[in-house]
Write a protein that holds these residues in place. Structure first.
Motif, short mmCIF file in Angstrom:
data_model
loop_
_atom_site.label_atom_id
_atom_site.label_comp_id
_atom_site.label_asym_id
_atom_site.label_seq_id
_atom_site.Cartn_x
_atom_site.Cartn_y
_atom_site.Cartn_z
N GLY A 35 -3.89 -5.65 1.72
CA GLY A 35 -3.75 -4.21 1.94
C GLY A 35 -2.41 -3.69 1.45
O GLY A 35 -1.53 -4.46 1.05
N TYR A 36 -2.28 -2.38 1.49
CA TYR A 36 -1.07 -1.72 0.99
C TYR A 36 -0.77 -0.50 1.87
O TYR A 36 -1.69 0.19 2.34
N ILE A 37 0.53 -0.25 2.07
CA ILE A 37 0.95 0.96 2.76
C ILE A 37 2.29 1.42 2.20
O ILE A 37 3.15 0.60 1.87
N LYS A 38 2.42 2.72 2.02
CA LYS A 38 3.72 3.32 1.72
C LYS A 38 4.05 4.20 2.90
O LYS A 38 3.60 5.35 2.98
N PRO A 39 4.84 3.68 3.86
CA PRO A 39 5.03 4.37 5.13
C PRO A 39 5.59 5.78 4.99
O PRO A 39 5.15 6.71 5.67
N GLU A 105 -3.14 -0.80 12.39
CA GLU A 105 -4.55 -0.76 12.00
C GLU A 105 -4.78 -1.57 10.72
O GLU A 105 -5.75 -2.34 10.63
N LEU A 106 -3.90 -1.42 9.75
CA LEU A 106 -4.04 -2.18 8.50
C LEU A 106 -3.84 -3.68 8.73
O LEU A 106 -4.52 -4.50 8.11
N GLU A 107 -2.91 -4.03 9.61
CA GLU A 107 -2.70 -5.45 9.93
C GLU A 107 -3.97 -6.09 10.50
O GLU A 107 -4.25 -7.27 10.25
N SER A 108 -4.73 -5.31 11.24
CA SER A 108 -5.95 -5.86 11.85
C SER A 108 -7.04 -6.09 10.80
O SER A 108 -8.01 -6.82 11.05
N ARG A 109 -6.88 -5.50 9.61
CA ARG A 109 -7.91 -5.58 8.59
C ARG A 109 -7.58 -6.57 7.47
O ARG A 109 -8.48 -6.94 6.71
N TYR A 110 -6.30 -6.97 7.36
CA TYR A 110 -5.89 -7.72 6.17
C TYR A 110 -5.16 -9.01 6.51
O TYR A 110 -4.60 -9.16 7.60
N ASP A 111 -5.16 -9.92 5.53
CA ASP A 111 -4.42 -11.17 5.64
C ASP A 111 -2.98 -11.00 5.14
O ASP A 111 -2.08 -11.70 5.57
#
Length: 380
Positions: A35-39, A105-111
């Motif tokens: 996953g990816y995030i730009k906070p 939320e993203l942590e729960s979806r990705y490795d």
């Protein structure tokens, strides 16, 4: 447990977005879910009806993550937002909660979750969440991206490093980008020696490449906010040089270099006609990328017909020649999702120049806990 990596930069134009694209591509070859995030997003962009950061939109489009765009760009600082933070209408705690909630939320979806910072280390200070604060909040080790050179890299890294050290954030690796090919080994050797005592591993990234650094015809059209006319099949052609059409037509032609965009005022009929006529000759086609035609005077009817019949790409603007040249010569090309050729080149080259094994080691060494194990108050 989701692994996390914070991608920081020493400043603008050092290639952080290119590195983010590369790491995302490489990571997806090893991890099933990335996953990816730009906070924090300082560059607003409307994407599918949602205001997000441009880099987040780019990553969503390239890697098919459009459905998660709201989580990928949870905090966008639009016009007037900084004043609201200073005035107390918006709070640091509110911003932290938005970012932390999206990250959880993203942590729960990705490795593996790649976290892209914004600009240099101090960006976001006005809201109390600069890049060092953000890396601490999200409890992620940092890879810092810097431009090429030796002294310039050391100076810029030390300037940024102070913020991360102040927050107790672990900067584990320096990725040196835009290296001169002939000096690559020497530059990396000196940087490794310098940063060894700081316990920061130094790795090389991309050599400087005009193909990656230079704009396409479409990029120029967007910059000038005018449509690209002529052959639309050439809109992704990369421009390597901008040249003023101020001399005689013969001198202008004699001085053409590979993939040049000519800036010629609307009153230079003989030059506009000459360029249009030469455009479809193979030996000149590789030299002439297109034209920018500035000026308030209209292009004569016969000249316009010759231009249109030739198919030469051109952009018609009403600014002066000087204004056009200043805007174009100072422009730094940013990658967009439509730059498919550049993106393909980036991902293929990344497999050759970026040591992802070293990044894997970085992720395995003392991997930080997931964010939901760290109380928000502690992160503050």
């Amino acid at each position: 447990m989701c692994k996390k990596l914070f991608i920081a930069a020493t400043g603008q134009h050092c290639g952080k977005t290119t590195i983010s694209l590369s790491l995302m591509h490489l990571a997806r070859q090893r991890y099933e879910r990335v996953g990816y995030i730009k906070p924090l997003g300082p560059k607003c962009f409307e994407f599918d009806g949602v205001i997000v950061d441009k880099d987040a939109a780019l990553m969503a489009q390239v890697f098919g993550l459009e459905h998660e765009i709201a989580l990928m760009s949870p905090l966008v600082i639009g016009k007037g937002a900084t004043k609201k933070f200073v005035d107390g209408e918006l709070s640091r705690e509110w911003a932290m909660e938005k970012v932390a909630t999206a990250c959880r939320e993203l942590e729960s979806r990705y490795d593996l979750l790649l976290i892209e910072g914004a600009g240099h280390g101090g960006v976001g200070s006005v809201i109390g969440l600069n890049n060092a604060d953000m890396a601490k909040l999200l409890d992620a080790p940092v890879v810092m991206v810097a431009g090429g050179g030796i002294g310039n890299v050391i100076d810029s890294v030390r300037l940024n490093l102070a913020l991360y050290e102040q927050e107790g954030v672990d900067v584990r690796m320096l990725l040196v980008n835009k290296l001169l090919a002939e000096k690559r080994a020497s530059s990396l050797s000196y940087l490794e020696r310098y940063f060894e005592s700081k316990q920061i591993r130094v790795c090389g990234a991309f050599d400087y490449s005009p193909v990656l650094a230079d704009p396409t015809l479409q990029n120029v059209a967007k910059l000038l906010e005018r449509p690209l006319m002529g052959d639309q099949n050439k809109k992704m052609r990369i421009i390597h040089h901008f040249q003023l059409g101020a001399a005689s037509s013969q001198k202008v032609i004699d001085n053409l270099r590979e993939s040049t965009m000519l800036i010629s005022t609307s009153s230079r009929d003989e030059l506009l006609v000459t360029l249009s006529s030469l455009y479809n000759i193979p030996s000149f086609h590789k030299l002439i990328a297109g034209m920018v035609i500035p000026g308030h005077a209209p292009v004569s009817a016969i000249t316009q017909r010759i231009i249109d019949d030739s198919g030469i790409p051109y952009i018609r603007i009403e600014q002066t020649t000087a204004e056009a040249f200043t805007a174009l010569s100072g422009h730094v090309s940013k990658i967009s999702a439509e730059d498919t050729e550049k993106i393909s080149l980036i991902t293929s080259q990344a497999e050759k120049v970026i040591d992802f094994d070293a990044i894997e080691t970085l992720l395995e060494t003392g991997a930080p806990p997931a964010i939901d194990k760290m109380p928000l108050a502690q992160a503050a």
